[in-house]
Design an enzyme around this catalytic site. Structure first.
Site, PDB file in Angstrom:
ATOM      1  N   PRO A   1       0.244  66.220  -8.662  1.00 44.65           N
ATOM      2  CA  PRO A   1       0.654  66.215  -7.253  1.00 44.65           C
ATOM      3  C   PRO A   1      -0.508  66.374  -6.283  1.00 44.65           C
ATOM      4  O   PRO A   1      -0.507  65.800  -5.194  1.00 44.65           O
ATOM      5  CB  PRO A   1       1.614  67.409  -7.181  1.00 44.65           C
ATOM      6  CG  PRO A   1       2.207  67.483  -8.557  1.00 44.65           C
ATOM      7  CD  PRO A   1       1.095  67.112  -9.484  1.00 44.65           C
TER       8      PRO A   1
ATOM      9  N   SER B   1      -6.577  60.367  -6.905  1.00 45.19           N
ATOM     10  CA  SER B   1      -7.924  59.810  -6.908  1.00 45.19           C
ATOM     11  C   SER B   1      -8.962  60.898  -7.170  1.00 45.19           C
ATOM     12  O   SER B   1     -10.001  60.644  -7.784  1.00 45.19           O
ATOM     13  CB  SER B   1      -8.206  59.124  -5.569  1.00 45.19           C
ATOM     14  OG  SER B   1      -7.309  58.053  -5.356  1.00 45.19           O
TER      15      SER B   1
ATOM     16  N   ARG C   1      -9.347  48.738 -15.907  1.00 45.27           N
ATOM     17  CA  ARG C   1      -9.282  48.137 -14.585  1.00 45.27           C
ATOM     18  C   ARG C   1      -9.251  46.611 -14.595  1.00 45.27           C
ATOM     19  O   ARG C   1      -8.467  46.014 -13.848  1.00 45.27           O
ATOM     20  CB  ARG C   1     -10.427  48.666 -13.712  1.00 45.27           C
ATOM     21  CG  ARG C   1     -10.060  50.006 -13.092  1.00 45.27           C
ATOM     22  CD  ARG C   1     -11.174  50.675 -12.353  1.00 45.27           C
ATOM     23  NE  ARG C   1     -10.684  51.941 -11.780  1.00 45.27           N
ATOM     24  CZ  ARG C   1     -11.454  52.948 -11.425  1.00 45.27           C
ATOM     25  NH1 ARG C   1     -12.759  52.855 -11.557  1.00 45.27           N
ATOM     26  NH2 ARG C   1     -10.928  54.053 -10.915  1.00 45.27           N
TER      27      ARG C   1
ATOM     28  N   GLN D   1       0.124  21.156   8.247  1.00 46.05           N
ATOM     29  CA  GLN D   1      -1.194  21.686   7.906  1.00 46.05           C
ATOM     30  C   GLN D   1      -1.177  23.210   7.750  1.00 46.05           C
ATOM     31  O   GLN D   1      -1.858  23.767   6.877  1.00 46.05           O
ATOM     32  CB  GLN D   1      -2.202  21.292   8.984  1.00 46.05           C
ATOM     33  CG  GLN D   1      -3.650  21.533   8.582  1.00 46.05           C
ATOM     34  CD  GLN D   1      -4.605  21.014   9.642  1.00 46.05           C
ATOM     35  OE1 GLN D   1      -4.842  21.683  10.645  1.00 46.05           O
ATOM     36  NE2 GLN D   1      -5.142  19.828   9.439  1.00 46.05           N
TER      37      GLN D   1
ATOM     38  N   GLN E   1       6.426  34.168   3.631  1.00 42.88           N
ATOM     39  CA  GLN E   1       6.321  33.473   4.906  1.00 42.88           C
ATOM     40  C   GLN E   1       6.618  31.980   4.751  1.00 42.88           C
ATOM     41  O   GLN E   1       7.299  31.375   5.582  1.00 42.88           O
ATOM     42  CB  GLN E   1       4.919  33.666   5.491  1.00 42.88           C
ATOM     43  CG  GLN E   1       4.773  33.234   6.936  1.00 42.88           C
ATOM     44  CD  GLN E   1       5.545  34.126   7.897  1.00 42.88           C
ATOM     45  OE1 GLN E   1       5.829  35.278   7.574  1.00 42.88           O
ATOM     46  NE2 GLN E   1       5.904  33.600   9.049  1.00 42.88           N
TER      47      GLN E   1
ATOM     48  N   GLU F   1      -4.162  53.353 -10.837  1.00 45.46           N
ATOM     49  CA  GLU F   1      -5.432  53.281 -11.568  1.00 45.46           C
ATOM     50  C   GLU F   1      -6.617  53.080 -10.629  1.00 45.46           C
ATOM     51  O   GLU F   1      -7.539  52.329 -10.921  1.00 45.46           O
ATOM     52  CB  GLU F   1      -5.373  52.186 -12.637  1.00 45.46           C
ATOM     53  CG  GLU F   1      -4.378  52.515 -13.723  1.00 45.46           C
ATOM     54  CD  GLU F   1      -4.604  51.746 -14.988  1.00 45.46           C
ATOM     55  OE1 GLU F   1      -5.762  51.716 -15.456  1.00 45.46           O
ATOM     56  OE2 GLU F   1      -3.636  51.172 -15.509  1.00 45.46           O
ATOM     57  N   GLY F   2      -6.572  53.784  -9.512  1.00 41.33           N
ATOM     58  CA  GLY F   2      -7.645  53.713  -8.537  1.00 41.33           C
ATOM     59  C   GLY F   2      -7.258  52.845  -7.360  1.00 41.33           C
ATOM     60  O   GLY F   2      -7.111  51.632  -7.506  1.00 41.33           O
TER      61      GLY F   2
END
Length: 408
Positions: A132, A136, A267, A303, A361, A388-389
């Site tokens: 908790p 990080s 990672r 476009q 979108q 994981e970071g």
């Protein structure tokens, strides 16, 4: 001179196509149901076990691919199917990596097979590091492990959070503080065997995305584990702690941290997961743009739509290349001198968030509904910049690596 190539070999292509078929035929049809149920998709995990995807042998084969591309290729295809279900299938792998990175040969051979179970009785495992007040900032970890020499047992107390498969796992790998004076250098990893008294599940989190993956707190109250469950063994731990104390007095170099070693190894794989989700959303958007007509022509003729799709595809391919580079470097023993592992996760994670938002979108109002999968993909993609970071931590790691500053 050896020819430079990014072409997958025949074996890799065969595995990729096999995984893609499983993702298309088994994972995707079940994705919406398990997202709504917010439960572990045990039947899908069992199907993965039946065909050999959910198994130690499969991940070992991919892990030992000499090019390093086996794991990222597998992650991309499974997460192309659905992120929540795929994480339920591969989540055990993080615990397995924790054992591979820090355990002895005997520990690897004993515990990793138990993490998966067998076809008739599939199991999952959990890697428990975050707390908790320590996400990080691993140096703020409070879960303690105290050695009871008389009984040759370690006594664990504390609360872990954000644990994939936490509480429902058979085997838990827990990172705990063994020497508070050393901060993050005083951590060690422990195997908590199935049915250990004192381990229980705390709060199960109801999440924004990856809902088919179980995430919960793990509570440890005087949980006793045998001495042989300390990954790497006590002799190695004592030597490491002694060196850390000597270097701390001298202001010397850092000592490897067990949790950080696991994250460093995983990672690029997380980056590959993000690539899979981004690719899935892009493909939905491309198909929609070529078949949806407005004002008498496909919307891809506009476009504004076409350029978005061009950017989406370019970013996905760039993310994949960064993931492949980091994975190849790790497999061939080349050091991440510029934090290439963090680069791959950072760029791929941010790409997944951006591409899935662009997909919504392009689909307009349809993209905002659960009738189309991009809404779910966008919710799922949010996790890649967090777990994981976080992206902020990745940038910090990259910056400090480039500048030569220590990474704490």
């Amino acid at each position: 001179m050896a020819e430079f190539t990014l072409e997958l070999n025949d074996d890799q292509k065969q595995v990729r196509d096999w995984l893609n078929g499983f993702a298309k035929d088994v994972i995707r049809p079940a994705a919406a149901e398990w997202d709504e149920r917010e439960e572990t998709p045990w039947p899908v995990i069992q199907e993965a076990a039946k065909v050999g995807i959910y198994s130690l042998d499969f991940y070992a084969q991919q892990f030992f691919d000499p090019t390093g591309l086996g794991i990222p290729m597998a992650m991309e295809e499974l997460f192309w199917g659905d992120a929540g279900i795929a994480l339920s299938i591969v989540g055990t792998g993080l615990a397995a990596v924790g054992v591979l990175a820090n355990g002895t040969e005997e520990q690897i051979g004993t515990w990793i097979p138990q993490m998966y179970g067998d076809v008739d009785d599939v199991k999952v495992a959990a890697f428990c590091s975050s707390e908790p007040d320590a996400g990080s900032d691993v140096g703020a970890m409070r879960t303690r492990a105290v050695y009871d020499e008389a009984k040759d047992e370690w006594v664990l107390n504390g609360t872990k959070t954000w644990a994939t498969n936490g509480g429902i796992a058979g085997v838990h790998v827990v990172v705990a503080v063994v020497d508070p004076e050393l901060g993050s250098k005083g951590h060690a990893s422990f195997i908590v065997p199935p049915q250990t008294p004192g381990l229980s599940q705390g709060q199960k989190f109801k999440k924004h995305g990856i809902r088919a993956s179980h995430t919960a707190e793990v509570v440890l109250e005087d949980a006793r584990v045998p001495g042989h469950c300390l990954l790497g063994g006590k002799e190695k731990l004592d030597e490491r702690l002694a060196r850390a104390h000597e270097r701390a007095k001298a202001g010397g170099e850092r000592v490897k941290n067990a949790a950080m070693a696991t994250f460093e190894a995983s990672r690029p794989a997380v980056g590959a997961m993000a690539v899979g989700t981004a690719r899935a959303a892009y493909e939905v958007a491309l198909d929609y743009a070529t078949t949806r007509s407005q004002f008498g022509r496909p919307i891809i003729d506009n476009q504004g739509i076409a350029f978005q799709l061009a950017d989406m595809r370019t970013q996905i391919d760039a993310a994949r290349l960064l993931v492949w580079r980091a994975s190849w470097m790790a497999a061939t023993g080349k050091p991440f001198t510029s934090a290439e592992g963090s680069m791959s996760k950072l760029y791929a994670s941010e790409t997944a968030k951006k591409v899935t938002a662009q997909a919504i979108q392009i689909l307009g109002g349809n993209g905002f509904t659960r009738e189309y999968p991009v809404e779910r993909m966008h919710r799922d993609a949010a996790i890649y910049t967090i777990f994981e970071g976080t992206s902020e931590i990745q940038r910090l790691v990259i910056a400090r690596t480039l500048s030569g500053m220590p990474i704490r």
